[in-house]
Motif scaffolding. Structure first.
Motif, PDB file in Angstrom:
ATOM      1  N   THR A 159       0.827  -1.209   0.000  1.00  0.00           N
ATOM      2  CA  THR A 159       0.000   0.000   0.000  1.00  0.00           C
ATOM      3  C   THR A 159       0.859   1.256   0.000  1.00  0.00           C
ATOM      4  O   THR A 159       0.623   2.194  -0.779  1.00  0.00           O
ATOM      5  CB  THR A 159      -0.938  -0.015   1.217  1.00  0.00           C
ATOM      6  OG1 THR A 159      -1.789  -1.161   1.140  1.00  0.00           O
ATOM      7  CG2 THR A 159      -1.777   1.241   1.277  1.00  0.00           C
ATOM      8  N   VAL A 160       1.862   1.296   0.861  1.00  0.00           N
ATOM      9  CA  VAL A 160       2.735   2.466   0.913  1.00  0.00           C
ATOM     10  C   VAL A 160       3.513   2.606  -0.396  1.00  0.00           C
ATOM     11  O   VAL A 160       3.728   3.727  -0.886  1.00  0.00           O
ATOM     12  CB  VAL A 160       3.683   2.374   2.123  1.00  0.00           C
ATOM     13  CG1 VAL A 160       4.748   3.475   2.067  1.00  0.00           C
ATOM     14  CG2 VAL A 160       2.889   2.494   3.420  1.00  0.00           C
ATOM     15  N   ALA A 161       3.933   1.483  -0.980  1.00  0.00           N
ATOM     16  CA  ALA A 161       4.641   1.544  -2.261  1.00  0.00           C
ATOM     17  C   ALA A 161       3.754   2.174  -3.340  1.00  0.00           C
ATOM     18  O   ALA A 161       4.231   2.946  -4.181  1.00  0.00           O
ATOM     19  CB  ALA A 161       5.072   0.144  -2.695  1.00  0.00           C
ATOM     20  N   TRP A 162       2.459   1.858  -3.322  1.00  0.00           N
ATOM     21  CA  TRP A 162       1.551   2.467  -4.306  1.00  0.00           C
ATOM     22  C   TRP A 162       1.454   3.980  -4.089  1.00  0.00           C
ATOM     23  O   TRP A 162       1.491   4.762  -5.042  1.00  0.00           O
ATOM     24  CB  TRP A 162       0.172   1.833  -4.217  1.00  0.00           C
ATOM     25  CG  TRP A 162      -0.836   2.547  -5.076  1.00  0.00           C
ATOM     26  CD1 TRP A 162      -1.776   3.456  -4.671  1.00  0.00           C
ATOM     27  CD2 TRP A 162      -0.974   2.457  -6.502  1.00  0.00           C
ATOM     28  NE1 TRP A 162      -2.496   3.929  -5.738  1.00  0.00           N
ATOM     29  CE2 TRP A 162      -2.020   3.329  -6.885  1.00  0.00           C
ATOM     30  CE3 TRP A 162      -0.325   1.719  -7.482  1.00  0.00           C
ATOM     31  CZ2 TRP A 162      -2.430   3.477  -8.201  1.00  0.00           C
ATOM     32  CZ3 TRP A 162      -0.726   1.868  -8.805  1.00  0.00           C
ATOM     33  CH2 TRP A 162      -1.764   2.744  -9.154  1.00  0.00           C
ATOM     34  N   ILE A 163       1.328   4.400  -2.834  1.00  0.00           N
ATOM     35  CA  ILE A 163       1.200   5.832  -2.546  1.00  0.00           C
ATOM     36  C   ILE A 163       2.472   6.570  -2.969  1.00  0.00           C
ATOM     37  O   ILE A 163       2.412   7.693  -3.486  1.00  0.00           O
ATOM     38  CB  ILE A 163       0.905   6.055  -1.052  1.00  0.00           C
ATOM     39  CG1 ILE A 163      -0.405   5.362  -0.662  1.00  0.00           C
ATOM     40  CG2 ILE A 163       0.833   7.541  -0.729  1.00  0.00           C
ATOM     41  CD1 ILE A 163      -0.678   5.365   0.830  1.00  0.00           C
ATOM     42  N   ARG A 249      -5.750   8.955   6.619  1.00  0.00           N
ATOM     43  CA  ARG A 249      -6.976   8.424   6.001  1.00  0.00           C
ATOM     44  C   ARG A 249      -7.596   7.340   6.882  1.00  0.00           C
ATOM     45  O   ARG A 249      -8.819   7.221   6.977  1.00  0.00           O
ATOM     46  CB  ARG A 249      -6.665   7.846   4.616  1.00  0.00           C
ATOM     47  CG  ARG A 249      -6.082   8.806   3.603  1.00  0.00           C
ATOM     48  CD  ARG A 249      -7.069   9.905   3.184  1.00  0.00           C
ATOM     49  NE  ARG A 249      -7.089  11.025   4.109  1.00  0.00           N
ATOM     50  CZ  ARG A 249      -6.150  11.958   4.165  1.00  0.00           C
ATOM     51  NH1 ARG A 249      -5.108  11.897   3.365  1.00  0.00           N
ATOM     52  NH2 ARG A 249      -6.256  12.952   5.033  1.00  0.00           N
ATOM     53  N   LEU A 250      -6.759   6.562   7.529  1.00  0.00           N
ATOM     54  CA  LEU A 250      -7.268   5.506   8.410  1.00  0.00           C
ATOM     55  C   LEU A 250      -7.940   6.112   9.638  1.00  0.00           C
ATOM     56  O   LEU A 250      -8.991   5.640  10.087  1.00  0.00           O
ATOM     57  CB  LEU A 250      -6.124   4.577   8.829  1.00  0.00           C
ATOM     58  CG  LEU A 250      -5.560   3.677   7.720  1.00  0.00           C
ATOM     59  CD1 LEU A 250      -4.199   3.120   8.116  1.00  0.00           C
ATOM     60  CD2 LEU A 250      -6.524   2.535   7.406  1.00  0.00           C
ATOM     61  N   PHE A 306      -5.229  -4.142   3.356  1.00  0.00           N
ATOM     62  CA  PHE A 306      -6.092  -3.071   2.866  1.00  0.00           C
ATOM     63  C   PHE A 306      -6.744  -3.506   1.563  1.00  0.00           C
ATOM     64  O   PHE A 306      -6.179  -4.306   0.803  1.00  0.00           O
ATOM     65  CB  PHE A 306      -5.290  -1.793   2.622  1.00  0.00           C
ATOM     66  CG  PHE A 306      -4.505  -1.328   3.803  1.00  0.00           C
ATOM     67  CD1 PHE A 306      -5.055  -0.437   4.717  1.00  0.00           C
ATOM     68  CD2 PHE A 306      -3.208  -1.791   4.026  1.00  0.00           C
ATOM     69  CE1 PHE A 306      -4.326  -0.020   5.822  1.00  0.00           C
ATOM     70  CE2 PHE A 306      -2.481  -1.377   5.125  1.00  0.00           C
ATOM     71  CZ  PHE A 306      -3.047  -0.488   6.020  1.00  0.00           C
ATOM     72  N   SER A 307      -7.905  -2.959   1.283  1.00  0.00           N
ATOM     73  CA  SER A 307      -8.576  -3.215   0.013  1.00  0.00           C
ATOM     74  C   SER A 307      -7.861  -2.465  -1.104  1.00  0.00           C
ATOM     75  O   SER A 307      -7.668  -1.247  -1.018  1.00  0.00           O
ATOM     76  CB  SER A 307     -10.041  -2.764   0.074  1.00  0.00           C
ATOM     77  OG  SER A 307     -10.597  -2.663  -1.217  1.00  0.00           O
ATOM     78  N   ARG A 313      -8.651   4.173  -5.033  1.00  0.00           N
ATOM     79  CA  ARG A 313      -9.654   5.240  -5.074  1.00  0.00           C
ATOM     80  C   ARG A 313      -9.131   6.488  -4.361  1.00  0.00           C
ATOM     81  O   ARG A 313      -9.344   7.610  -4.829  1.00  0.00           O
ATOM     82  CB  ARG A 313     -10.944   4.753  -4.419  1.00  0.00           C
ATOM     83  CG  ARG A 313     -12.003   5.848  -4.231  1.00  0.00           C
ATOM     84  CD  ARG A 313     -13.284   5.264  -3.647  1.00  0.00           C
ATOM     85  NE  ARG A 313     -13.042   4.496  -2.448  1.00  0.00           N
ATOM     86  CZ  ARG A 313     -12.874   5.029  -1.228  1.00  0.00           C
ATOM     87  NH1 ARG A 313     -12.899   6.351  -1.084  1.00  0.00           N
ATOM     88  NH2 ARG A 313     -12.671   4.260  -0.179  1.00  0.00           N
ATOM     89  N   LEU A 314      -8.456   6.302  -3.248  1.00  0.00           N
ATOM     90  CA  LEU A 314      -7.961   7.438  -2.469  1.00  0.00           C
ATOM     91  C   LEU A 314      -6.688   8.041  -3.061  1.00  0.00           C
ATOM     92  O   LEU A 314      -6.442   9.242  -2.945  1.00  0.00           O
ATOM     93  CB  LEU A 314      -7.693   7.003  -1.029  1.00  0.00           C
ATOM     94  CG  LEU A 314      -8.932   6.686  -0.181  1.00  0.00           C
ATOM     95  CD1 LEU A 314      -8.523   6.049   1.136  1.00  0.00           C
ATOM     96  CD2 LEU A 314      -9.737   7.952   0.079  1.00  0.00           C
TER      97      LEU A 314
END
Length: 542
Positions: A159-163, A249-250, A306-307, A313-314
């Protein structure tokens, strides 16, 4: 290499079997004859040590029978026939439990063992695997078989890698199912027991290992030691900023995470109100886990997921990036203070455009220029002790700037990567065991000391230092330094008085020489090792 010779003996025995079954035809020719004569296939089994025919130039001392007439002749095989057979043999040997298949697997094991003890290099291993029809030992799986966009759930690291990068490649690189299939050679130096454990032997070589699980801690270390490009993809935000955005966000409830509580084995939703009090740490295996800030010894959640749809989306379109070296004018926010990293940026560019490589080439010179001025004590430099929840500024000690980033033992160090401020043009200063973040000085002083270039002039009018493009893989450097810390533990003279940062730096210098054929200066190695140690301790303590 004697064990490789024994493997070749076994291979020769099977090749005799190939000839005995008629899969290949062995031929001889007599002097002054135009025709070739075939050695009967079934006669190969009747000869004593028929393998010697494959080692000599001619047939010698044959047992009575068809071979008597061929004594002194040189057996041969037509090359096109042999090449056609060889291609089929390579494929079958890799996939079936024949003597050849087992030999090739034994050869693979022997290669790995020989590399570990330094008898062959990775380049030697590659040449031998090509010779034997084996795939390379250091390899990555087919990326098409590991598409993270088909996964419903992503881990913390994914998830962090995507952000940070917003690419499927970056997410895949942090997917444990993919990483465990990625094998790579890593230089090592080990002490192994010999003579029943009564003595120790120093061993230097190459170890074949798959990549370790991806964690937030590793992402932070990789970012601290490598360039801001990830496999050709530029960061959108830093790892620290991505982690903060994710937590925000969480805590807002805009994103839901699941985790496995330490006391149970059933996943649950992590309540939104808890995220303001949770921190990500690492266990002894450096796997991600969550703990409450006020209970650092108690693990609350593991296996946080995480989904994928919610994450994308975020964080869909890339957001404007924080200031990084780029071919664009530097924008200075004229506040009361500048972080030291901002000040160095300004000294280099003075608000004018500058290509990234030129910016990097001038950094060291501008850094030392700033330190020389600060050493005159004409301006007060402030920072706040870190790590600390409270940001109370204080004056930094005098007399630290003359030796800043000089690389000597005990010399103070500066890094523009500031975790507390979550920016790469901030300021962290290390003096012994003390650390200050948010290190700053008055903007008016910087602007007066290094004014803008005259209107109409280009950056090329300013003095410059030509440099070389980066030639070191700092991500691999950080991973190796971290693996050494994982193996040896933190520096503790009560446990091992010989294990300290100087020892780690010497090992990393040797590793650079073995891997790259050259090594950076002692000061550069010390600067690169420092953030790895800091990240390692942060991950261990939470």
């Amino acid at each position: 290499m004697a064990r490789f010779g024994r493997l070749e003996d076994v291979e020769r025995g099977e090749f005799v079997g190939v000839l005995a079954k008629g899969e290949l035809k062995a031929l001889v020719r007599f002097p002054d004859k135009a025709d070739n004569y075939r050695l009967p296939a079934d006669s190969w089994r009747d000869q004593f040590f028929a393998e010697r025919t494959l080692l000599a130039d001619e047939i010698a001392n044959p047992i009575s029978g068809p071979w008597e007439a061929f004594a002194g002749r040189t057996p041969f095989i037509h090359e096109p026939e042999f090449q056609a057979w060889l291609e089929g043999f390579k494929g079958e040997a890799r996939n079936r439990e024949t003597t050849s298949g087992m030999c090739l697997r034994l050869a693979k094991d022997e290669l790995i063992d020989a590399a570990f003890y330094g008898r062959v290099s990775p380049a030697d291993a590659l040449s031998l695997t090509e010779k034997w029809g084996l795939p390379p030992l250091d390899r990555r799986p087919n990326a098409a078989s590991f598409d993270p966009m088909r996964q419903a759930k992503w881990t913390l690291a994914m998830t962090v890698a995507w952000i940070v990068w917003r690419t499927s490649e970056a997410v895949r690189d942090n997917w444990d199912s993919y990483r465990i299939e990625c094998w790579e050679w890593r230089g090592h130096r080990s002490r192994l027991p010999v003579n029943g454990g009564s003595e120790w032997q120093e061993v230097e070589g190459w170890e074949l290992r798959h990549q370790e699980p991806a964690t937030l801690m590793r992402l932070g270390i990789v970012e601290a030691v490598e360039d801001p490009l990830k496999d050709g993809h530029e960061e959108i935000v830093s790892v620290a900023s991505a982690r903060k955005e994710l937590w925000d966000r969480l805590a807002e409830g805009a994103l839901i995470a699941t985790g496995v509580p330490e006391a149970t084995s059933r996943p649950v939703q992590v309540p939104a109100h808890e995220w303001a009090y949770l921190v990500a740490t690492a266990d002894k295996n450096l796997s991600d886990q969550l703990r409450f800030k006020d209970s650092p010894l108690k693990v609350e959640y593991r296996e946080v997921m995480f989904s994928r749809d919610d994450v994308q989306r975020l964080w869909n379109q890339p957001t404007p990036k924080r200031s990084l070296p780029a071919a664009s004018p530097m924008r200075v926010e004229h506040g009361a203070f500048m972080f030291l990293g901002e000040a160095i940026d300004w000294i280099i560019c003075r608000g004018l455009p500058l290509p990234s490589q030129e910016f990097a080439d001038r950094w060291d010179e501008a850094e030392q220029n700033l330190f020389a001025v600060l050493d005159t004590n004409v301006v007060t430099v402030q920072g706040y002790p870190a790590p600390n929840m409270l940001r109370v500024y204080e004056d930094l000690p005098l007399g630290i700037w003359a030796r800043m980033n000089r690389g000597g033992s005990g010399d103070p160090m500066f890094s523009s990567v500031d975790d507390s401020e979550e920016r790469e043009d901030g300021g962290s200063v290390f003096v012994g065991d003390q650390r200050w973040d948010g290190v700053r000085l008055p903007t008016t002083f910087v602007m007066r000391q290094w004014p803008t270039f005259p209107e109409g002039s280009g950056v090329d009018d300013a003095p410059r230092r030509r440099g070389r493009p980066a030639r070191y893989d700092w991500a691999a450097f950080g991973a190796k330094a971290l693996s050494l810390l994982e193996e040896e533990g933190d520096f503790d003279p009560a446990v091992d008085p010989n294990w300290n940062q100087s020892k780690l730096e010497r090992l990393m210098a040797d590793w650079c020489l073995e891997r790259w054929g050259t090594q950076p200066s002692e000061s550069v190695i010390r600067i690169r090792v420092k953030p790895v140690v800091v990240e390692y301790r942060r991950g261990r303590k939470g």
